[in-house]
Design a protein around this motif. Structure first.
Motif, PDB file in Angstrom:
ATOM      1  N   ASP A 144       0.867  -1.178   0.000  1.00  0.00           N
ATOM      2  CA  ASP A 144       0.000   0.000   0.000  1.00  0.00           C
ATOM      3  C   ASP A 144       0.903   1.227   0.000  1.00  0.00           C
ATOM      4  O   ASP A 144       2.125   1.116   0.059  1.00  0.00           O
ATOM      5  CB  ASP A 144      -0.919  -0.021   1.218  1.00  0.00           C
ATOM      6  N   HIS A 145       0.305   2.406  -0.043  1.00  0.00           N
ATOM      7  CA  HIS A 145       1.043   3.680  -0.034  1.00  0.00           C
ATOM      8  C   HIS A 145       2.076   3.705  -1.166  1.00  0.00           C
ATOM      9  O   HIS A 145       3.285   3.843  -0.947  1.00  0.00           O
ATOM     10  CB  HIS A 145       1.729   3.902   1.318  1.00  0.00           C
ATOM     11  N   ALA A 146       1.547   3.614  -2.380  1.00  0.00           N
ATOM     12  CA  ALA A 146       2.423   3.533  -3.552  1.00  0.00           C
ATOM     13  C   ALA A 146       3.236   4.804  -3.779  1.00  0.00           C
ATOM     14  O   ALA A 146       4.200   4.790  -4.548  1.00  0.00           O
ATOM     15  CB  ALA A 146       1.576   3.238  -4.798  1.00  0.00           C
ATOM     16  N   ASP A 147       2.864   5.897  -3.126  1.00  0.00           N
ATOM     17  CA  ASP A 147       3.653   7.125  -3.236  1.00  0.00           C
ATOM     18  C   ASP A 147       4.881   7.091  -2.334  1.00  0.00           C
ATOM     19  O   ASP A 147       5.791   7.910  -2.490  1.00  0.00           O
ATOM     20  CB  ASP A 147       2.794   8.341  -2.885  1.00  0.00           C
ATOM     21  N   ILE A 148       4.905   6.141  -1.388  1.00  0.00           N
ATOM     22  CA  ILE A 148       6.011   6.035  -0.437  1.00  0.00           C
ATOM     23  C   ILE A 148       6.844   4.784  -0.685  1.00  0.00           C
ATOM     24  O   ILE A 148       8.078   4.830  -0.655  1.00  0.00           O
ATOM     25  CB  ILE A 148       5.477   6.003   1.017  1.00  0.00           C
ATOM     26  N   LEU A 177     -17.432   3.476  -5.984  1.00  0.00           N
ATOM     27  CA  LEU A 177     -16.039   3.700  -5.603  1.00  0.00           C
ATOM     28  C   LEU A 177     -15.527   5.048  -6.093  1.00  0.00           C
ATOM     29  O   LEU A 177     -15.644   5.387  -7.278  1.00  0.00           O
ATOM     30  CB  LEU A 177     -15.151   2.590  -6.180  1.00  0.00           C
ATOM     31  N   GLU A 178     -14.935   5.807  -5.169  1.00  0.00           N
ATOM     32  CA  GLU A 178     -14.167   6.995  -5.525  1.00  0.00           C
ATOM     33  C   GLU A 178     -12.682   6.682  -5.300  1.00  0.00           C
ATOM     34  O   GLU A 178     -12.249   6.553  -4.156  1.00  0.00           O
ATOM     35  CB  GLU A 178     -14.557   8.199  -4.671  1.00  0.00           C
ATOM     36  N   PRO A 179     -11.885   6.538  -6.365  1.00  0.00           N
ATOM     37  CA  PRO A 179     -10.446   6.309  -6.186  1.00  0.00           C
ATOM     38  C   PRO A 179      -9.800   7.582  -5.649  1.00  0.00           C
ATOM     39  O   PRO A 179      -9.642   8.557  -6.379  1.00  0.00           O
ATOM     40  CB  PRO A 179      -9.953   5.987  -7.603  1.00  0.00           C
ATOM     41  N   ARG A 180      -9.416   7.551  -4.369  1.00  0.00           N
ATOM     42  CA  ARG A 180      -8.998   8.804  -3.730  1.00  0.00           C
ATOM     43  C   ARG A 180      -7.647   8.711  -3.016  1.00  0.00           C
ATOM     44  O   ARG A 180      -6.921   9.700  -2.961  1.00  0.00           O
ATOM     45  CB  ARG A 180     -10.080   9.251  -2.736  1.00  0.00           C
ATOM     46  N   SER A 181      -7.309   7.572  -2.436  1.00  0.00           N
ATOM     47  CA  SER A 181      -6.019   7.469  -1.759  1.00  0.00           C
ATOM     48  C   SER A 181      -4.906   7.506  -2.802  1.00  0.00           C
ATOM     49  O   SER A 181      -5.136   7.292  -4.003  1.00  0.00           O
ATOM     50  CB  SER A 181      -5.937   6.172  -0.952  1.00  0.00           C
ATOM     51  N   TRP A 182      -3.687   7.748  -2.341  1.00  0.00           N
ATOM     52  CA  TRP A 182      -2.559   7.826  -3.284  1.00  0.00           C
ATOM     53  C   TRP A 182      -2.388   6.530  -4.049  1.00  0.00           C
ATOM     54  O   TRP A 182      -2.088   6.539  -5.243  1.00  0.00           O
ATOM     55  CB  TRP A 182      -1.274   8.176  -2.522  1.00  0.00           C
ATOM     56  N   SER A 183      -2.589   5.397  -3.388  1.00  0.00           N
ATOM     57  CA  SER A 183      -2.442   4.110  -4.075  1.00  0.00           C
ATOM     58  C   SER A 183      -3.595   3.864  -5.034  1.00  0.00           C
ATOM     59  O   SER A 183      -3.384   3.383  -6.160  1.00  0.00           O
ATOM     60  CB  SER A 183      -2.355   2.977  -3.053  1.00  0.00           C
TER      61      SER A 183
END
Length: 469
Positions: free
Chosen positions: A193-197, A363-369
């Motif tokens: 998870d957290h594909a931005d990190i 579904l709203e795609p909202r998180s960074w991942s």
């Protein structure tokens, strides 16, 4: 009279930052803050505490200079207040650093980590300890239904904190949970998870190995024994280890029965009956959360009766399968699910709790991942648990390069290929109108987003109300 210490929080609108502001306020500090924008529930919390908050960032807020500036992890270089802090060498720290130094020092630190279920498990454990009269301190990354607020300094020996693997601040790129010095650590399922990190699962595993390694020998690590990755990252734990699971571990559940009002199950310890639980929480994932809570509470010396009473009386956390209303026979649910595993689990739980009802997943795609295409191929299978899927536009899509962005058209086509009707509808107003026209009495609408989704829940309930008049 000595002036109160002035602490200013840049990025105060985040859930963790607002809770830290509340803790500092309870300790007698004069607290101020700033953020780009403020929304409930954090805006409501800060207002109730009388904390002065500025909308937008302005270096003038740091004149005269506060005694301490806390910099949130969403704050980046270029922020006017952050630049002023650096230019003038003002005393500053991260949220996890302040929490550890001012609230965890001298306490038994219980840190709840893992990819899924952290907020619910943290709130549940805090409630079990509170109900048993242990007066825990806590910081919860959500809004618990059983407490007035998401934080408490507490007077008891334990402090329960939600331990996030996300990075700490622009000047500290390590995971937040590395600051929390766990005496007891809970590690649930570990996934990418957290594909931005994080680059990949191996990168995530490294962070959890670090976390495992800071639990002292005298401490306890409570791990999800059914998860292979969790077992792997905790394999060399220097502390004591107790596992929980449905198939393995010292703590297990038996006779699990789901119903519309929640579920019942028996907690087993070493194969023997420990407690019988009847809770408003639903789904196997919450049974697992309860087992982790039981193990951690037992470590704190609670009796089986105290643990059973706390587990059974817990009401949950907002935005975790929260019923927002039922109008015209259409039930509207709100869930934070922002990962394919969480989405699949949530939808499967709804199937069990409200069997036989047509299920719409929105579904709203909202998180960074979720905004990226890292889960492009996993989402169709997760969403296909529903009878019909509605996909909204990717939140802040212009911030993600097109070649790395989730492709809604490809996703809806893949869901349709899996045998489920799927459509892309641009915004909350369009979605509410479509659902109000097509969702028949008896339907369940699960709204999945880790943000406000532009008030979709209320817009849909209003439109459903209009059609019944």
């Amino acid at each position: 009279m000595t002036a109160r210490e002035h602490v200013h929080l840049i990025g105060i609108g985040g859930t963790g930052m607002a809770a830290l502001a509340g803790l500092l306020h309870e300790r007698g500090c004069r607290v101020t803050g700033s953020d780009r924008a403020l929304y409930p529930p954090t805006s409501t919390l800060l207002e109730s505490l009388g904390i002065e908050v500025g909308v937008g960032f302005d270096a003038a807020r740091l004149d005269p200079p506060p005694d301490l500036v806390v910099v949130g992890n969403a704050v980046r270089r270029g922020n006017p207040e952050a630049e002023e802090v650096l230019d003038r060498r003002l005393r500053h720290a991260s949220m996890p650093q302040v929490l550890a130094e001012r609230f965890l020092e001298g306490r038994h630190s219980i840190v709840v980590a893992g990819t899924h279920g952290k907020t619910t498990t943290t709130a549940w454990l805090a409630w079990v300890l509170h109900r048993a009269g242990r007066e825990p301190g806590f910081l919860i990354g959500g809004v618990p239904l059983d407490f007035e607020r998401s934080f408490a300094v507490g007077r008891g020996p334990a402090f329960v904190v939600e331990g996030d693997e996300y990075d700490t601040a622009f000047f500290d790129k390590g995971p937040k949970f590395m600051h929390y010095r766990p005496d007891t650590a809970l590690v649930g399922t570990v996934e990418f998870d957290h594909a931005d990190i994080y680059r990949d699962l191996e990168h995530v595993e490294t962070a959890f190995r670090w976390f495992t390694n800071i639990v002292p020998r005298r401490g306890l690590l409570v791990r999800h024994e059914d998860c292979e990755v969790t077992r792997r990252v905790t394999a060399k734990a220097p502390s004591r280890v107790e596992g929980y699971g449905l198939a393995s571990g010292r703590w297990r559940a038996a006779d699990v029965a789901d119903g519309e009002d929640g579920c019942r199950f028996r907690v087993l310890r070493d194969g023997e009956r420990f407690a019988d639980v009847e809770t408003a929480m639903s789904g196997e994932h919450n049974v697992l959360n309860a087992l982790a809570v039981a193990a951690a509470a037992h470590e704190q010396g609670l009796t089986a009766e105290e643990i059973a009473a706390g587990l059974s009386s817990f009401r949950g956390v907002k935005r975790r399968l929260e019923v927002r209303g039922e109008v015209g026979g259409v039930l509207v649910l709100d869930d934070f699910a922002h990962h394919p595993t969480a989405i699949r689990t949530t939808l499967a739980t709804i199937r069990k709790r409200w069997p036989g009802r047509r299920l719409y997943a929105v579904l709203e795609p909202r998180s960074w991942s979720m905004r990226r295409n890292v889960f492009q191929d996993r989402l169709p299978d997760a969403l296909a648990v529903a009878d019909e899927v509605v996909l909204a536009r990717v939140y802040g899509q212009d911030e993600i390069p097109e070649d790395r962005r989730l492709d809604p058209d490809r996703l809806t086509a893949a869901i349709a290929a899996a045998g489920r009707p799927a459509r892309f509808l641009e915004d909350a107003d369009t979605i509410a109108a479509w659902l109000a026209e097509h969702a028949a009495p008896g339907a369940v609408v699960a709204v999945l987003s880790n943000g406000g989704f532009d008030g979709l829940h209320d817009k849909l309930l209003a439109r459903l109300g209009s059609r019944t008049r």
